[in-house]
Enzyme design. Structure first.
Site, PDB file in Angstrom:
ATOM      1  N   GLU A  81       0.761  -1.151   0.061  1.00  0.00           N
ATOM      2  CA  GLU A  81      -0.124  -0.113  -0.096  1.00  0.00           C
ATOM      3  C   GLU A  81       0.914   1.171   0.027  1.00  0.00           C
ATOM      4  OE1 GLU A  81      -2.180  -2.913   2.876  1.00  0.00           O
ATOM      5  OE2 GLU A  81      -0.218  -2.687   2.029  1.00  0.00           O
TER       6      GLU A  81
ATOM      7  N   CYS B 115      -2.652  -3.521   7.402  1.00  0.00           N
ATOM      8  CA  CYS B 115      -2.355  -3.467   8.770  1.00  0.00           C
ATOM      9  C   CYS B 115      -2.511  -1.961   9.573  1.00  0.00           C
ATOM     10  CB  CYS B 115      -1.052  -3.777   8.859  1.00  0.00           C
ATOM     11  SG  CYS B 115       0.184  -2.625   8.682  1.00  0.00           S
TER      12      CYS B 115
ATOM     13  N   CYS C 211       0.041   0.753   7.884  1.00  0.00           N
ATOM     14  CA  CYS C 211      -0.363   0.917   6.306  1.00  0.00           C
ATOM     15  C   CYS C 211      -1.613   1.980   6.261  1.00  0.00           C
ATOM     16  CB  CYS C 211      -0.733  -0.346   5.378  1.00  0.00           C
ATOM     17  SG  CYS C 211       0.767  -1.164   5.096  1.00  0.00           S
TER      18      CYS C 211
ATOM     19  N   ALA D 212       6.424 -37.105  -9.191  1.00  0.00           N
ATOM     20  CA  ALA D 212       6.313 -37.161 -10.590  1.00  0.00           C
ATOM     21  C   ALA D 212       6.102 -38.669 -10.712  1.00  0.00           C
ATOM     22  CB  ALA D 212       7.681 -36.819 -11.173  1.00  0.00           C
TER      23      ALA D 212
ATOM     24  N   SER E  70      14.973 -43.217 -12.274  1.00  0.00           N
ATOM     25  CA  SER E  70      13.561 -42.159 -12.228  1.00  0.00           C
ATOM     26  C   SER E  70      14.180 -41.020 -12.971  1.00  0.00           C
ATOM     27  CB  SER E  70      13.686 -41.659 -10.809  1.00  0.00           C
ATOM     28  OG  SER E  70      14.905 -41.226 -10.242  1.00  0.00           O
TER      29      SER E  70
ATOM     30  N   ARG F 159       9.677 -24.881  -6.102  1.00  0.00           N
ATOM     31  CA  ARG F 159      10.882 -24.897  -4.971  1.00  0.00           C
ATOM     32  C   ARG F 159      11.230 -23.421  -4.736  1.00  0.00           C
ATOM     33  NH1 ARG F 159      15.739 -29.126  -6.931  1.00  0.00           N
ATOM     34  NH2 ARG F 159      14.526 -31.160  -6.508  1.00  0.00           N
TER      35      ARG F 159
ATOM     36  N   LEU G 119      18.623 -30.328  -4.265  1.00  0.00           N
ATOM     37  CA  LEU G 119      17.508 -29.801  -3.963  1.00  0.00           C
ATOM     38  C   LEU G 119      17.717 -28.325  -3.774  1.00  0.00           C
ATOM     39  CD1 LEU G 119      16.836 -32.095  -0.651  1.00  0.00           C
ATOM     40  CD2 LEU G 119      15.957 -32.238  -2.951  1.00  0.00           C
TER      41      LEU G 119
ATOM     42  N   VAL H 199       8.453 -41.443   3.450  1.00  0.00           N
ATOM     43  CA  VAL H 199       8.068 -39.798   3.971  1.00  0.00           C
ATOM     44  C   VAL H 199       6.708 -39.342   3.703  1.00  0.00           C
ATOM     45  CG1 VAL H 199       8.790 -37.547   3.588  1.00  0.00           C
ATOM     46  CG2 VAL H 199      10.433 -39.597   4.094  1.00  0.00           C
TER      47      VAL H 199
END
Length: 374
Positions: free
Chosen positions: A53, A76, A85, A155, A169, A185, A205, A301
């Site tokens: 803003e 806020c 703001c 995937a 893979s 990611r 990663l 996992v």
């Protein structure tokens, strides 16, 4: 109304430009509209910098007087790292504020709208509310529960396999799908994998976007017995990124010291045997300020997270390949459902075509439940 929606969608687009850069704050964009159209725009770029803003009003200058302000989240009204703001909005002489949704943060939660209304400024909620909740789904869950928004990415081939029976893979997904994964990611606070994925694939990663624009998230490895090799690529230093190895109480102190000397942080989760309590882990990550966790594997996992009920969203990349084989792994391990009525069902599905691959997204909870529409 169509014109108003267009301005709000522009605010959402501006907010999304800072994806992955504002955590633990929300993504916010703002558009100032006067008689001649858009006179100012802005977005919140990162924690500690001016809010959307303030940026939009500064761009509009004197043209903000009597104008409308479109913002995807309630402004806020409290002092944090930056001034309220609402004060900037009042000082600018804005006539009306259109906010997509209320901010569930207890420091705001309707107080921003109340402050503006006391000053005679009209405040309306609800425009593009569904899109606004989706954009900030991680923030909305985190601020309401103290736990990160967890999305499970995988995937698979057309027959649901993640690798061949020999463990190969690369690559199930096509180039477009892999590029989309790096975008996901880039927007997450952390990526989580199991030790099996580290041992099999030795992944980095990291988020690799064109021209080096990616921001690598923190890397979390579920490694109960600390089997991560000291030379694993996941331990390679990345600017702004931590590597956290989540171990069980029975893990070797000697291994912990060796891995910490390589730059890892070893997080011991006390419990029975090799089992990691995923609910406790997510609460702990939330206390560390992580608002979103992207889970990339492996199957056990995924099963433990789904069983613990902490997964919010599932993202599947489906390739037109048939791998077959009884020993070829699937996306989710564990015992699985015994009856069809026990199967987990996704809601609010979306499908996106990426070349000859399809990305399917769905929620395990009702989308938007972390912030009720206004």
């Amino acid at each position: 109304m169509e014109g108003k929606r267009r301005y709000m969608m522009r605010a959402l687009d501006l907010a999304a430009e800072a994806r992955g850069r504002t955590s633990p704050n929300p993504m916010v964009g703002a558009v100032v509209v006067g008689e001649e159209g858009v006179v100012g725009e802005g977005c919140h770029l990162r924690v500690g910098e001016d809010h959307a803003e303030v940026r939009a009003l500064a761009a509009a200058g004197k043209r903000a007087r009597g104008a409308d302000l479109y913002v995807n989240l309630e402004p806020c009204s409290h002092h944090g790292r930056t001034p309220p703001c609402t004060e900037a909005i009042k000082d600018a002489g804005v006539h009306r504020v259109f906010a997509a949704i209320k901010d569930p943060n207890p420091l705001v939660a309707g107080k921003g709208a109340e402050d503006l209304r006391r000053a005679g400024i009209s405040v309306r909620f609800g425009l593009a509310a569904s899109e606004a909740r989706r954009l900030n789904e991680a923030f909305l869950k985190y601020i309401r529960t103290g736990m990160p928004f967890v999305f499970l990415k995988t995937a698979v081939s057309l027959d649901g396999k993640t690798a061949t029976r020999k463990g190969d893979s690369r690559w199930i997904s096509n180039v477009q799908a892999r590029a989309r994964v790096h975008e996901l990611r880039d927007g997450a606070d952390a990526i989580m994998v199991g030790i099996g994925t580290v041992l099999a694939d030795d992944p980095r990663l990291t988020a690799r976007l064109p021209e080096g624009a990616g921001r690598s998230p923190h890397r979390i490895v579920i490694d109960p017995l600390l089997r991560t090799p000291p030379g694993a690529r996941v331990l390679t230093a990345e600017a702004g990124s931590r590597t956290i190895l989540v171990a069980a109480g029975r893990a070797s102190a000697e291994k912990a010291d060796r891995l910490e000397s390589r730059g890892a942080e070893v997080m011991i989760m006390e419990g029975e045997g090799r089992t990691i309590d995923m609910g406790r882990l997510m609460r702990r990550l939330g206390k560390m300020g992580m608002t979103s966790v992207m889970v990339e594997g492996g199957s056990e996992v995924a099963a433990s997270l789904l069983s613990a009920g902490v997964v919010d969203k599932v993202v599947y990349f489906i390739a037109p390949k048939i791998i077959g084989g009884r020993e070829a792994p699937g996306a989710v391990g564990g015992e699985g459902a015994g009856l069809m009525k026990e199967a987990l069902e996704l809601k609010d599905l979306r499908a996106t075509v990426l070349g000859d691959n399809i990305m399917v997204e769905g929620y395990l909870r009702q989308q938007g439940e972390w912030c009720s529409p206004d």
